[in-house]
Each structure stands twice: as structure tokens, then as C-alpha cells.
Design a protein around this motif. Structure first.
Motif, PDB file in Angstrom:
ATOM      1  N   UNK A   1      -7.546  -0.096  -3.082  1.00  0.00           N
ATOM      2  CA  UNK A   1      -7.561  -0.157  -4.545  1.00  0.00           C
ATOM      3  C   UNK A   1      -8.116  -1.474  -5.066  1.00  0.00           C
ATOM      4  N   UNK A   2      -8.651  -2.311  -4.179  1.00  0.00           N
ATOM      5  CA  UNK A   2      -9.092  -3.640  -4.589  1.00  0.00           C
ATOM      6  C   UNK A   2     -10.200  -3.595  -5.635  1.00  0.00           C
ATOM      7  N   UNK A   3     -11.129  -2.660  -5.509  1.00  0.00           N
ATOM      8  CA  UNK A   3     -12.200  -2.549  -6.491  1.00  0.00           C
ATOM      9  C   UNK A   3     -11.653  -2.300  -7.884  1.00  0.00           C
ATOM     10  N   UNK A   4     -10.662  -1.405  -7.984  1.00  0.00           N
ATOM     11  CA  UNK A   4     -10.042  -1.125  -9.280  1.00  0.00           C
ATOM     12  C   UNK A   4      -9.318  -2.346  -9.813  1.00  0.00           C
ATOM     13  N   UNK A   5      -8.636  -3.080  -8.936  1.00  0.00           N
ATOM     14  CA  UNK A   5      -7.893  -4.269  -9.364  1.00  0.00           C
ATOM     15  C   UNK A   5      -8.844  -5.369  -9.813  1.00  0.00           C
ATOM     16  N   UNK A   6      -9.971  -5.527  -9.117  1.00  0.00           N
ATOM     17  CA  UNK A   6     -10.978  -6.483  -9.593  1.00  0.00           C
ATOM     18  C   UNK A   6     -11.509  -6.065 -10.963  1.00  0.00           C
ATOM     19  N   UNK A   7     -11.614  -4.778 -11.187  1.00  0.00           N
ATOM     20  CA  UNK A   7     -12.014  -4.297 -12.503  1.00  0.00           C
ATOM     21  C   UNK A   7     -11.006  -4.681 -13.572  1.00  0.00           C
TER      22      UNK A   7
ATOM     23  N   UNK B   1     -10.776   7.302  -1.934  1.00  0.00           N
ATOM     24  CA  UNK B   1     -10.701   6.088  -1.115  1.00  0.00           C
ATOM     25  C   UNK B   1      -9.950   4.974  -1.828  1.00  0.00           C
ATOM     26  N   UNK B   2      -9.945   4.994  -3.162  1.00  0.00           N
ATOM     27  CA  UNK B   2      -9.281   3.943  -3.928  1.00  0.00           C
ATOM     28  C   UNK B   2      -7.764   4.080  -3.893  1.00  0.00           C
ATOM     29  N   UNK B   3      -7.259   5.163  -3.341  1.00  0.00           N
ATOM     30  CA  UNK B   3      -5.814   5.362  -3.252  1.00  0.00           C
ATOM     31  C   UNK B   3      -5.323   5.290  -1.808  1.00  0.00           C
TER      32      UNK B   3
END
Length: 266
Positions: A169-175, A108-110
Motif C-alpha cells: 500500500x506504499x504507493x497509496x500512502x505516498x499519494x 496489489x495495493x492491498x
């Protein structure tokens, strides 16, 4: 050494070993191979980071694949979120826990809903990712990114509506933004910029409908933890790997075994 050509004192050029005639100088320059330019792909990798560009390429490729799938399903390509491929890869917590479709936690992150969603996230990834890749190194940076993406999915699985799908990918970018904060604190740098950016993004996540605040916060928390592990154990590679693997295991077990705790209305 002389070349045997007629000598004209006015045309001779001073050299480290005497004098040379113009013809000898031109012949010498022609025998020296021209320096090879850096291939564009390698130059881009040095400037922006190999892992960052690879992640962007994967996201773009997934968008193209879902757009093609949408067209094959009779939908407009830009309505890629309606495609069968998108539906098979997006995060739906109920399908992860009850259907055993655990791949959705990461795939889902992609995925991105529309070209604007993709463009904004990839721009943020290019800006933040390239800097973090230089600071952390390729593999540590990749670990922080993937763990942040997983952390966002876990937060949605724990606290979100189990039947509301999520993608991006917003969760990864917030990370990555959280990792920036960790580096700023540990290096005693100025944290006001990253804090301001987080506050602004938090406000947007709350006020704009359709944005997964849970995914953002989950990615942020896990990004901070993962970056903290990397920084604290920077001289102990084996401890870094062990702690990051342990964090991965905790996230996976939590997402797969703990039922949704609440449905929060943000």
C-alpha cells in the motif's frame, strides 16, 4: 407541589420551583434515563475515520487470507507472499498487459509481504488517512487513496521490469503524503514537515533494497494531481467527479495499452 411526606426543614433542598425532600429528588433522578455511551466502533470511526479504518481492515483481512492460503499450500503462514492467492493478486506488469489480468493493478495495493510490512504501512495509513479524511471528506479521500494506489501500479507497469512482481500500500500512502502537501500549499500552511518526511522516505526508498521507488513516486504524483482536482474544484462537485473519472480512465488505459518504456535500475 408536595409529596405528602413529613416535612423536615433541615432536609429540604432548594429547587427551581420551591423545595423538595431527599426522597423526591432520588425518585426523580431514577426516572431520568441514563445517557447512552457511544458504541466503541462508532467512537473509533469518529476519531480515526470510517474510511481509514475500513481500508486498514481490508488490508489486514487480505493479509490473513494470504497467510491461510500459504498454510494450505504447505508454507509458513508468515511467508504469505508464497501463497497461491498472493501470486494471483500481486502486480506483475507482464501479466497485466499480456495476460489481461488487469485486476492486479489495484489488488496489489492491498497485499503485504510479512507482518512488519503490513504494520508499518497501516500505521502510516492511520496517521495520514485520519487527518485527510477529516479534511477532504470520506468519498473524496477514498478517491485520492485509490487513485494513488493505481498511480503507483501504472508507474511500475510503465518503467519497471515487467517480470518483477510488486505489492504493498506504499504507493497509496505516498499519494496521501502528496495530498497533505497540496493542502498545506493551498492553505498557506507550513510545508517543511511534509517535505522533510518525503525526502527521508525517498532516501529510504533508494537505499533500502527491495523497495519499489517507482511505485512510491507514481503514487505521489497521482496523489498530488487528485488532491489538486479536489481542492481546485471544491465548490463544483460535478467537476470533481468528472475530472477524477477522467484521471482514472487515463491511468487505466495507459497501464493496459502502453508497453514498458524502460527498465530503470534504482
Amino acid at each position: 407541589m408536595r409529596c405528602g411526606r413529613p416535612i423536615c426543614p433541615e432536609c429540604m433542598t432548594s429547587a427551581s420551583v420551591g423545595f423538595q425532600c431527599p426522597e423526591c429528588i432520588r425518585a426523580g433522578r431514577a426516572s431520568v434515563p441514563a445517557p447512552r455511551g457511544t458504541p466503541p466502533v462508532r467512537a473509533a470511526g469518529r476519531q480515526w475515520g470510517v474510511v481509514t479504518l475500513t481500508l486498514i481492515a481490508v488490508n489486514v483481512a487480505m493479509f490473513v487470507a494470504t497467510a491461510v492460503s500459504a498454510y494450505a499450500d504447505g508454507e509458513r503462514p508468515l511467508d504469505n507472499h508464497r501463497s497461491s492467492l498472493f501470486l494471483d493478486l500481486q502486480l506483475a506488469p507482464a501479466l497485466v498487459q499480456e495476460g489481461g489480468e488487469d485486476w492486479r493493478l489495484l489488488t496489489a495495493a492491498f497485499l503485504h509481504i510479512g507482518i512488519t510490512h503490513l504494520a508499518l504501512n497501516m500505521l502510516a495509513l492511520l496517521l495520514f488517512g485520519s487527518e485527510l479524511e477529516r479534511a477532504l471528506g470520506r468519498w473524496r479521500y477514498l478517491a485520492v487513496y485509490l487513485l494513488s494506489a493505481l498511480g503507483g501500479s501504472v508507474a511500475v507497469s510503465l518503467f519497471g521490469d515487467p517480470w518483477v512482481p510488486v505489492a504493498g500500500a506504499s504507493g497509496a500512502i505516498w499519494g496521501l503524503m502528496g495530498a497533505f502537501g497540496v493542502l498545506a500549499v493551498t492553505s498557506r500552511g507550513d510545508v517543511r514537515g511534509i517535505v522533510t518526511l518525503l525526502v527521508l522516505n525517498l532516501a529510504v526508498s533508494i537505499l533500502v533494497p527491495g523497495i519499489s521507488l517507482l511505485g512510491h513516486l507514481g503514487g505521489l504524483v497521482v496523489g498530488v494531481v487528485a488532491a489538486g482536482i479536489v481542492v481546485l474544484a471544491r465548490r463544483r462537485t460535478e467537476w470533481q467527479g468528472l475530472c477524477l473519472l477522467l484521471l482514472t480512465a487515463v491511468l487505466c488505459v495507459t497501464a493496459l495499452t502502453v508497453p514498458t518504456l524502460a527498465v530503470l535500475d534504482f
